[in-house]
Enzyme design. Structure first.
Site, PDB file in Angstrom:
ATOM      1  N   GLU A 128      63.823 -22.509  71.309  1.00 27.95           N
ATOM      2  CA  GLU A 128      65.078 -22.134  72.198  1.00 27.95           C
ATOM      3  C   GLU A 128      65.725 -21.586  70.988  1.00 27.95           C
ATOM      4  O   GLU A 128      66.565 -20.506  71.249  1.00 27.95           O
ATOM      5  CB  GLU A 128      65.401 -22.985  73.039  1.00 27.95           C
ATOM      6  CG  GLU A 128      64.646 -23.660  74.189  1.00 27.95           C
ATOM      7  CD  GLU A 128      63.871 -25.013  73.601  1.00 27.95           C
ATOM      8  OE1 GLU A 128      63.495 -25.020  72.558  1.00 27.95           O
ATOM      9  OE2 GLU A 128      63.912 -26.110  74.318  1.00 27.95           O
ATOM     10  N   CYS A 188      66.011 -29.778  74.905  1.00 24.60           N
ATOM     11  CA  CYS A 188      66.649 -30.992  74.495  1.00 24.60           C
ATOM     12  C   CYS A 188      68.189 -30.991  74.609  1.00 24.60           C
ATOM     13  O   CYS A 188      68.696 -29.698  74.800  1.00 24.60           O
ATOM     14  CB  CYS A 188      66.217 -31.430  73.149  1.00 24.60           C
ATOM     15  SG  CYS A 188      66.862 -30.144  71.814  1.00 24.60           S
ATOM     16  N   CYS A 198      69.379 -27.789  72.336  1.00 24.36           N
ATOM     17  CA  CYS A 198      68.880 -26.561  72.792  1.00 24.36           C
ATOM     18  C   CYS A 198      69.802 -26.303  74.059  1.00 24.36           C
ATOM     19  O   CYS A 198      70.305 -25.260  74.499  1.00 24.36           O
ATOM     20  CB  CYS A 198      67.711 -26.502  73.085  1.00 24.36           C
ATOM     21  SG  CYS A 198      66.664 -26.488  71.690  1.00 24.36           S
TER      22      CYS A 198
END
Length: 165
Positions: free
Chosen positions: A58, A86, A89
């Site tokens: 990402e 996560c 990101c």
């Protein structure tokens, strides 16, 4: 084109990016950023290759998009990613004002788009994303599972070979 068909189309593209990560020995996660039906950027995990904990699929995709659009605000975009983002990101998506997140496999350990935390829709932030989860989820999950099965098998073989010496 219906939204579901479009989401599946771009998720398949993200899965192709994940294959590129795996070819480099990275965890197979891929991302594609789209605006108005056009691909703005792609990315895949490069943390191991670059020795960079922030080089998630990402993040790589968002960095490229910012350069492509010459703007850190990625307004009216949709990010497709094979694994639930996560916290790092997810935070970058909020800050860059991605409008929509579409992900495949959920991440019960570190997912920050609803599984463990929900940073992308946190009511105290000044921006929330629309989220669609589970698009080609089984296929994305299997892509990751196959990688980790293979990696465990390889580590077991190396361990056995070392014992024989």
């Amino acid at each position: 084109m219906s939204q579901l068909i479009e989401d599946q189309y771009f998720m398949k593209m993200a899965m192709e990016m994940a294959v590129k990560a795996e070819e480099r020995g990275e965890v197979p996660v891929g991302a594609v950023l789209v605006k108005g039906g056009q691909v703005i950027s792609t990315g895949f995990n490069l943390s191991i290759t670059l020795h960079d904990p922030s080089a998630h699929a990402e993040m790589e995709c968002l960095r490229r998009a910012g350069k492509q659009l010459e703007n850190y605000r990625l307004l009216e975009t949709t990010l497709y990613v094979t694994l639930e983002p996560c916290a790092m990101c997810a935070g970058a998506m909020v800050h860059s004002r991605v409008r929509r997140l579409v992900y495949g496999a959920s991440d019960a350990k570190t997912g920050a788009a609803g599984s463990v935390l929900d940073l992308v829709r946190h009511p105290h932030f000044n921006h929330q994303l629309d989220v669609v989860s589970g698009v080609l989820g089984d296929a994305c999950s299997e892509q990751l599972s196959q990688f980790f099965r293979r990696r465990r098998k390889e580590k077991k073989a190396i361990k056995a070979a070392l014992k024989e010496k």
